[in-house]
Design a protein around this motif. Structure first.
Motif, PDB file in Angstrom:
ATOM      1  N   LEU A 162      16.616  19.994  47.963  1.00  0.00           N
ATOM      2  CA  LEU A 162      16.082  18.726  47.441  1.00  0.00           C
ATOM      3  C   LEU A 162      15.125  18.072  48.434  1.00  0.00           C
ATOM      4  O   LEU A 162      14.158  17.413  48.035  1.00  0.00           O
ATOM      5  N   ASP A 163      15.406  18.256  49.723  1.00  0.00           N
ATOM      6  CA  ASP A 163      14.629  17.572  50.755  1.00  0.00           C
ATOM      7  C   ASP A 163      13.396  18.361  51.216  1.00  0.00           C
ATOM      8  O   ASP A 163      12.694  17.927  52.127  1.00  0.00           O
ATOM      9  N   ASP A 164      13.137  19.515  50.603  1.00  0.00           N
ATOM     10  CA  ASP A 164      11.981  20.344  51.012  1.00  0.00           C
ATOM     11  C   ASP A 164      11.121  20.689  49.796  1.00  0.00           C
ATOM     12  O   ASP A 164      11.153  21.803  49.272  1.00  0.00           O
ATOM     13  N   TRP A 165      10.333  19.702  49.340  1.00  0.00           N
ATOM     14  CA  TRP A 165       9.535  19.897  48.114  1.00  0.00           C
ATOM     15  C   TRP A 165       8.407  20.891  48.311  1.00  0.00           C
ATOM     16  O   TRP A 165       7.915  21.467  47.342  1.00  0.00           O
ATOM     17  N   ARG A 166       7.966  21.105  49.573  1.00  0.00           N
ATOM     18  CA  ARG A 166       6.859  22.043  49.794  1.00  0.00           C
ATOM     19  C   ARG A 166       7.296  23.470  49.501  1.00  0.00           C
ATOM     20  O   ARG A 166       6.531  24.267  48.962  1.00  0.00           O
ATOM     21  N   THR A 167       8.521  23.802  49.864  1.00  0.00           N
ATOM     22  CA  THR A 167       9.040  25.156  49.627  1.00  0.00           C
ATOM     23  C   THR A 167       9.666  25.263  48.243  1.00  0.00           C
ATOM     24  O   THR A 167       9.571  26.299  47.592  1.00  0.00           O
ATOM     25  N   PHE A 168      10.301  24.160  47.790  1.00  0.00           N
ATOM     26  CA  PHE A 168      11.030  24.181  46.516  1.00  0.00           C
ATOM     27  C   PHE A 168      10.345  23.214  45.557  1.00  0.00           C
ATOM     28  O   PHE A 168      10.676  22.038  45.490  1.00  0.00           O
ATOM     29  N   SER A 169       9.395  23.764  44.822  1.00  0.00           N
ATOM     30  CA  SER A 169       8.484  22.960  44.001  1.00  0.00           C
ATOM     31  C   SER A 169       9.115  22.548  42.672  1.00  0.00           C
ATOM     32  O   SER A 169       9.924  23.277  42.099  1.00  0.00           O
ATOM     33  N   SER A 170       8.677  21.395  42.175  1.00  0.00           N
ATOM     34  CA  SER A 170       9.060  20.932  40.836  1.00  0.00           C
ATOM     35  C   SER A 170       7.971  21.191  39.808  1.00  0.00           C
ATOM     36  O   SER A 170       8.202  21.025  38.611  1.00  0.00           O
ATOM     37  N   ALA A 171       6.781  21.568  40.261  1.00  0.00           N
ATOM     38  CA  ALA A 171       5.615  21.632  39.375  1.00  0.00           C
ATOM     39  C   ALA A 171       5.674  22.801  38.390  1.00  0.00           C
ATOM     40  O   ALA A 171       4.933  22.819  37.406  1.00  0.00           O
ATOM     41  N   ARG A 172       6.531  23.782  38.635  1.00  0.00           N
ATOM     42  CA  ARG A 172       6.698  24.892  37.681  1.00  0.00           C
ATOM     43  C   ARG A 172       7.849  24.602  36.724  1.00  0.00           C
ATOM     44  O   ARG A 172       8.361  25.497  36.057  1.00  0.00           O
ATOM     45  N   GLY A 173       8.243  23.312  36.680  1.00  0.00           N
ATOM     46  CA  GLY A 173       9.311  22.890  35.777  1.00  0.00           C
ATOM     47  C   GLY A 173      10.641  22.810  36.494  1.00  0.00           C
ATOM     48  O   GLY A 173      10.925  23.654  37.348  1.00  0.00           O
ATOM     49  N   VAL A 174      11.457  21.807  36.172  1.00  0.00           N
ATOM     50  CA  VAL A 174      12.781  21.689  36.796  1.00  0.00           C
ATOM     51  C   VAL A 174      13.874  22.224  35.871  1.00  0.00           C
ATOM     52  O   VAL A 174      15.056  21.990  36.094  1.00  0.00           O
ATOM     53  N   GLY A 175      13.455  22.931  34.823  1.00  0.00           N
ATOM     54  CA  GLY A 175      14.381  23.653  33.961  1.00  0.00           C
ATOM     55  C   GLY A 175      14.288  25.148  34.233  1.00  0.00           C
ATOM     56  O   GLY A 175      13.596  25.591  35.161  1.00  0.00           O
ATOM     57  N   LEU A 176      14.979  25.918  33.410  1.00  0.00           N
ATOM     58  CA  LEU A 176      14.990  27.386  33.544  1.00  0.00           C
ATOM     59  C   LEU A 176      13.607  27.990  33.305  1.00  0.00           C
ATOM     60  O   LEU A 176      13.219  28.971  33.936  1.00  0.00           O
ATOM     61  N   GLN A 177      12.852  27.402  32.395  1.00  0.00           N
ATOM     62  CA  GLN A 177      11.534  27.941  32.062  1.00  0.00           C
ATOM     63  C   GLN A 177      10.568  27.779  33.242  1.00  0.00           C
ATOM     64  O   GLN A 177      10.512  26.718  33.856  1.00  0.00           O
TER      65      GLN A 177
END
Ligand code: OVM
Length: 394
Positions: A53-68
């Motif tokens: 949660l604290d590392d948005w650069r490595t763990f992106s939300s822009a490809r969707g925060v769901g399974l898709q």
């Protein structure tokens, strides 16, 4: 060590009924696990969930925060301009919501929110029995939240099937999502219409967001989408959170007695319920590069499921994790997320929860469960469909 595999299905009725043994198995399997049914990675321990949660650069939300994965498939619904974006876009849209929902702005609602809670709980105390979900956990947010947004009185009930659909859509295309989509057909058109500037009263949060189009902080095309994000995230979550708190206080009567003795604990009693039940159970991120999770190598482009509810009961982080304890330091739970996407509406949610619990503590000696609670099935939200109760008089 290779990453262990698990065939646990976190989007099934059996899991929704009792996720706790599966949460434990997932935590014990390792810091990161592959869910073989869906081909995704998953983390159930507090340390790794928090680190992601604290590392948005490595763990992106822009490809969707769901399974898709939006990089592989066209989004099956319009992505949120806040939740499903990374900086810099995220920061621009989030800032407008954060300004409108600031602690100072929320503090001004306290008197009204407390009065509505007092009146609603007072009326329920006069009744022999009621459904704590429909008559309180749903009724209260459906009154105070649309009022604060500046919405009309009619058809507010559409906010529930709308939220139910969106929160299901973060999971797989299963029967729960299909049903939720069918149930929300009317609600979708209504929510899009209500997000327009001309349908929001000038004093409310909605108008506050639309004002960003005048200052150039957002475009006139973006503002209704940023309003819609608040409408999506703002009701179903608090319904589930308030329901969780009532359910906890009914099952742990000694904690209700403590709340009555120390009414100042109402706010923490709500916070602890968010930890204990975790209304928003899961969200995904997608890796932007090769990295490691808990010492295990992970490739670029992997979906990673975060089990927020499992993290909130991880014995590595919490003493007596399964106990609901309103005196505990609940801070540090990930029920509101963490990092740049942490719940922007949490001051509002906390005020709602605190007002309802304080009103209950004033009016009742205890909350008695009078019938079988029924669980609600949703791919993301944990909560009850029905909780028959009676308030035992003081
Ligand atoms: C949004 C959104 C939708 C669902 C949940 C959420 C928990 C945000 O549209 O931004 O946050």
């Amino acid at each position: 060590m290779p990453i262990p595999a698990s065939d646990i299905d976190p989007f099934s009725a059996a899991f929704f009924e009792d996720p706790f043994p599966a949460h434990e198995a997932l935590r014990e399997a390792g810091p990161v696990v592959r869910l073989s049914r869906y081909g995704v990675l998953a983390c159930a321990r507090h340390a790794e969930v928090k680190a992601i949660l604290d590392d948005w650069r490595t763990f992106s939300s822009a490809r969707g925060v769901g399974l898709q994965d939006f990089a592989k498939e066209k989004p099956s619904r319009p992505p949120s301009l806040v939740l499903e974006t990374d900086p810099p876009l995220h920061d621009r849209t989030r800032k407008v919501q954060a300004r409108v929902l600031s602690p100072a702005a929320i503090a001004r609602l306290r008197e009204t929110f407390a009065a509505v809670a007092g009146a609603m709980v007072g009326a329920l105390a006069e009744r022999g029995g009621f459904d704590a979900v429909a008559d309180l956990a749903e009724a209260y947010p459906l009154t105070v939240f649309p009022d604060a947004m500046g919405m009309p009185r009619e058809n507010r009930g559409h906010l529930l099937p709308f939220g139910n659909m969106v929160f299901n859509s973060f999971g797989p295309r299963n029967a729960f999502l299909e049903q939720a989509v069918a149930d929300a057909r009317e609600a979708v058109a209504w929510v899009f219409e209500q997000s327009k500037r001309e349908n929001l009263a000038p004093e409310g949060f909605g108008a506050g967001i639309h004002a960003a189009a005048d200052t150039g902080d957002l475009t006139a095309e973006e503002t209704p989408q940023v309003v819609r994000s608040v409408l999506t995230a703002g009701v179903d979550t608090t319904v589930s959170g308030i329901g969780a708190a009532i359910y906890c206080l009914a099952r742990f009567p000694e904690q209700f007695a403590r709340l009555r003795a120390e009414p100042g604990l109402a706010r923490n009693a709500f916070e602890e319920a968010v930890r204990h039940e975790t209304p928003v159970q899961t969200f995904f991120r997608t890796t932007t590069r090769a990295t490691e999770i808990g010492g295990e190598s992970v490739e670029e482009g992997e979906k990673v499921l975060m089990f927020l509810g499992a993290a909130n009961r991880d014995p590595r982080r919490w003493e007596r994790p399964d106990e609901y304890d309103i005196g505990r330091r609940a801070a540090g739970h990930v029920g509101f997320g963490s990092g740049i996407h942490a719940c922007v509406g949490m001051a509002l949610a906390r005020l709602e929860g605190e007002c309802v619990l304080a009103a209950l503590a004033r009016r009742a000696a205890r909350i008695e469960i009078t019938g079988e609670p029924r669980r609600r099935y949703n791919n993301t939200l944990r909560g009850l469909a029905s909780l028959p109760v009676r308030l035992v008089a003081t």
